[in-house]
Write an enzyme that holds these catalytic residues in place. Sequence first.
Site, short mmCIF file in Angstrom:
data_model
loop_
_atom_site.label_atom_id
_atom_site.label_comp_id
_atom_site.label_asym_id
_atom_site.label_seq_id
_atom_site.Cartn_x
_atom_site.Cartn_y
_atom_site.Cartn_z
N SER A 220 -1.25 21.57 12.04
CA SER A 220 -0.88 20.52 13.44
C SER A 220 -0.14 21.78 14.24
O SER A 220 -0.42 22.18 15.02
CB SER A 220 -0.28 19.79 13.01
OG SER A 220 1.82 19.99 12.59
N GLU A 221 0.73 22.66 13.55
CA GLU A 221 0.93 23.77 14.72
C GLU A 221 -0.30 25.14 14.60
O GLU A 221 0.73 25.91 14.84
CB GLU A 221 2.15 24.44 13.09
CG GLU A 221 3.70 23.36 12.76
CD GLU A 221 4.71 23.82 12.50
OE1 GLU A 221 4.55 25.22 11.50
OE2 GLU A 221 5.41 22.97 12.61
#
Length: 87
Positions: A78-79
Amino acid sequence: MSDDENMLRDQAVQAIRKLDALGLNRGSTGNLSLRCARGGVDGMLITPTGMGADDLRAQDMVWVGFDGTVQGDWLPSSEWHFHQAIL
């Protein structure tokens, strides 16, 4: 996938496992990415979301093009946006 990309994938798995062994990464909380062009599109390989180093295989790394294209069997971390900005 090219031989170069396969080599990068193997090296990434080795690196994430070493980070885990050194205590710099725990379980699925740390991520690793590296620049990797594919078919003339600049991009990166990044660890998938929620997968720990012990379970990670070279083929699990997710390719994310800097144009937003995502290719792989899993979702990227998600980063990934942060990794993209740094790379």
